[in-house]
Design a protein around this motif. Structure first.
Motif, mmCIF file in Angstrom:
data_model
loop_
_atom_site.group_PDB
_atom_site.id
_atom_site.type_symbol
_atom_site.label_atom_id
_atom_site.label_comp_id
_atom_site.label_asym_id
_atom_site.label_seq_id
_atom_site.Cartn_x
_atom_site.Cartn_y
_atom_site.Cartn_z
ATOM 1 N N MET A 1 0.818 -1.123 0.054
ATOM 2 C CA MET A 1 -0.040 0.006 -0.043
ATOM 3 C C MET A 1 0.949 1.514 -0.008
ATOM 4 S SD MET A 1 -3.140 -0.312 2.331
ATOM 5 C CE MET A 1 -4.005 -1.808 2.820
ATOM 6 N N THR A 2 0.461 2.257 -0.660
ATOM 7 C CA THR A 2 1.094 3.688 -0.461
ATOM 8 C C THR A 2 0.847 4.325 0.645
ATOM 9 O OG1 THR A 2 0.817 3.675 -2.980
ATOM 10 C CG2 THR A 2 1.190 5.568 -2.038
ATOM 11 N N THR A 3 1.603 4.968 1.200
ATOM 12 C CA THR A 3 1.435 5.841 2.345
ATOM 13 C C THR A 3 1.659 7.309 2.000
ATOM 14 O OG1 THR A 3 3.687 5.728 3.025
ATOM 15 C CG2 THR A 3 2.068 4.263 4.087
ATOM 16 N N THR A 4 0.691 8.166 2.245
ATOM 17 C CA THR A 4 0.721 9.681 1.871
ATOM 18 C C THR A 4 0.482 10.506 3.040
ATOM 19 O OG1 THR A 4 -0.448 9.149 0.077
ATOM 20 C CG2 THR A 4 -0.420 11.256 0.525
ATOM 21 N N LEU A 5 1.277 11.673 3.193
ATOM 22 C CA LEU A 5 1.169 12.544 4.234
ATOM 23 C C LEU A 5 0.753 13.869 3.715
ATOM 24 C CD1 LEU A 5 1.708 13.228 7.168
ATOM 25 C CD2 LEU A 5 4.179 13.997 6.643
ATOM 26 N N ILE A 6 -0.406 14.518 3.975
ATOM 27 C CA ILE A 6 -0.750 15.828 3.673
ATOM 28 C C ILE A 6 -0.197 16.653 4.593
ATOM 29 C CG2 ILE A 6 -2.548 17.104 2.946
ATOM 30 C CD1 ILE A 6 -4.261 14.476 2.317
ATOM 31 N N ILE A 24 -2.217 9.020 5.624
ATOM 32 C CA ILE A 24 -2.867 8.045 4.931
ATOM 33 C C ILE A 24 -2.023 6.749 4.484
ATOM 34 C CG2 ILE A 24 -4.428 7.708 3.040
ATOM 35 C CD1 ILE A 24 -4.556 10.781 2.928
ATOM 36 N N ASP A 25 -2.830 5.515 4.929
ATOM 37 C CA ASP A 25 -2.177 4.366 4.681
ATOM 38 C C ASP A 25 -3.202 3.915 3.659
ATOM 39 O OD1 ASP A 25 -0.722 1.984 4.305
ATOM 40 O OD2 ASP A 25 -1.145 1.299 6.268
ATOM 41 N N GLY A 26 -2.703 3.760 2.361
ATOM 42 C CA GLY A 26 -3.778 3.169 1.319
ATOM 43 C C GLY A 26 -5.037 3.940 1.230
ATOM 44 N N GLU A 27 -6.223 3.703 1.608
ATOM 45 C CA GLU A 27 -7.176 4.503 1.287
ATOM 46 C C GLU A 27 -7.631 4.974 2.880
ATOM 47 O OE1 GLU A 27 -10.104 2.646 -1.137
ATOM 48 O OE2 GLU A 27 -8.886 2.777 -2.634
ATOM 49 N N THR A 28 -7.029 4.687 3.704
ATOM 50 C CA THR A 28 -7.476 4.645 5.277
ATOM 51 C C THR A 28 -6.509 5.849 5.941
ATOM 52 O OG1 THR A 28 -7.780 2.533 5.458
ATOM 53 C CG2 THR A 28 -7.741 3.737 7.324
ATOM 54 N N ILE A 29 -7.299 6.827 6.655
ATOM 55 C CA ILE A 29 -6.809 7.763 7.304
ATOM 56 C C ILE A 29 -6.253 7.249 8.813
ATOM 57 C CG2 ILE A 29 -7.064 9.905 8.553
ATOM 58 C CD1 ILE A 29 -9.275 10.677 6.375
ATOM 59 N N ILE A 44 8.232 11.229 9.785
ATOM 60 C CA ILE A 44 7.012 10.866 9.129
ATOM 61 C C ILE A 44 7.326 11.386 7.666
ATOM 62 C CG2 ILE A 44 4.496 10.713 8.627
ATOM 63 C CD1 ILE A 44 4.151 11.298 11.660
ATOM 64 N N ALA A 45 7.450 12.642 7.377
ATOM 65 C CA ALA A 45 7.626 12.966 5.941
ATOM 66 C C ALA A 45 8.624 12.087 5.066
ATOM 67 C CB ALA A 45 7.822 14.493 6.010
ATOM 68 N N ALA A 46 9.818 11.847 5.834
ATOM 69 C CA ALA A 46 10.996 10.964 5.176
ATOM 70 C C ALA A 46 10.534 9.601 4.979
ATOM 71 C CB ALA A 46 11.943 11.189 5.902
ATOM 72 N N SER A 47 9.565 9.138 5.671
ATOM 73 C CA SER A 47 9.401 7.550 5.813
ATOM 74 C C SER A 47 7.892 7.229 4.926
ATOM 75 C CB SER A 47 9.153 7.243 7.055
ATOM 76 O OG SER A 47 7.907 7.736 7.655
ATOM 77 N N VAL A 48 7.404 8.081 4.245
ATOM 78 C CA VAL A 48 6.286 7.912 3.459
ATOM 79 C C VAL A 48 6.467 8.000 1.971
ATOM 80 C CG1 VAL A 48 4.531 8.973 5.202
ATOM 81 C CG2 VAL A 48 5.328 10.359 3.103
ATOM 82 N N ASP A 49 5.542 7.394 1.256
ATOM 83 C CA ASP A 49 5.620 7.161 -0.355
ATOM 84 C C ASP A 49 5.490 8.617 -1.034
ATOM 85 O OD1 ASP A 49 6.211 4.381 -0.179
ATOM 86 O OD2 ASP A 49 4.146 4.297 0.232
ATOM 87 N N ARG A 50 4.652 9.402 -0.402
ATOM 88 C CA ARG A 50 4.319 10.579 -1.148
ATOM 89 C C ARG A 50 3.788 11.706 -0.061
ATOM 90 N NH1 ARG A 50 -0.979 10.539 -5.064
ATOM 91 N NH2 ARG A 50 -1.906 12.168 -4.109
ATOM 92 N N VAL A 51 4.352 13.021 -0.356
ATOM 93 C CA VAL A 51 3.922 14.075 0.410
ATOM 94 C C VAL A 51 3.176 15.132 -0.448
ATOM 95 C CG1 VAL A 51 4.837 16.072 1.896
ATOM 96 C CG2 VAL A 51 5.899 13.727 1.913
ATOM 97 N N ILE A 52 2.121 15.453 -0.015
ATOM 98 C CA ILE A 52 1.314 16.690 -0.690
ATOM 99 C C ILE A 52 1.517 17.766 0.211
ATOM 100 C CG2 ILE A 52 -0.892 17.348 -1.266
ATOM 101 C CD1 ILE A 52 -1.634 14.238 -1.588
ATOM 102 N N ASP A 53 1.859 18.910 -0.444
ATOM 103 C CA ASP A 53 1.945 20.086 0.275
ATOM 104 C C ASP A 53 0.623 21.010 0.184
ATOM 105 O OD1 ASP A 53 2.423 22.661 1.287
ATOM 106 O OD2 ASP A 53 3.851 23.198 -0.235
ATOM 107 N N ALA A 54 -0.191 21.047 1.300
ATOM 108 C CA ALA A 54 -1.449 21.739 1.129
ATOM 109 C C ALA A 54 -1.647 23.144 1.779
ATOM 110 C CB ALA A 54 -2.482 20.812 1.917
ATOM 111 N N THR A 55 -0.515 23.860 1.809
ATOM 112 C CA THR A 55 -0.248 24.973 2.350
ATOM 113 C C THR A 55 -1.251 25.930 1.480
ATOM 114 O OG1 THR A 55 2.212 24.707 2.674
ATOM 115 C CG2 THR A 55 1.364 27.075 2.594
#
Length: 94
Positions: A1-6, A24-29, A44-55
């Motif tokens: 699964m892909t992990t994402t940090l917003i 987010i892990d896969g489709e789960t917050i 956390i930001a260094a350990s996830v697959d994707r980081v989204i900047d929502a500034t």
């Protein structure tokens, strides 16, 4: 699964709004954390697959309207909501 940090956004929830990061892990917050938190014992930001900047943006975790009748004929009349007004109403609980 892909992990994402917003990161960098303003999280809006039923209790208000605050600066927070959403993990987010896969489709789960899986977590809503203070910005830059190392609560989970790691950067956390260094350990996830994707980081989204929502500034400068609002983040609404779980805000999904799965079934709508907007801007279309329905039941012999036209729905009163536009996509904009209906989406806003859904985001605020209906």
């Amino acid at each position: 699964m892909t992990t994402t940090l917003i990161t960098g956004g303003t999280v809006v929830s039923a209790t208000g709004r605050a600066a927070a990061d959403v993990l987010i892990d896969g489709e789960t917050i899986v977590a809503v954390l203070q910005p830059g938190s190392e609560l989970l014992g790691t950067d956390i930001a260094a350990s996830v697959d994707r980081v989204i900047d929502a500034t400068g943006r609002y983040v609404i975790p779980g805000g999904i309207d799965a079934h709508t009748h907007m801007q279309m004929p329905f039941g012999g009349t036209d729905a009163s909501d536009t996509f904009e007004t209906g989406s806003r109403a859904a985001a605020w609980g209906g």
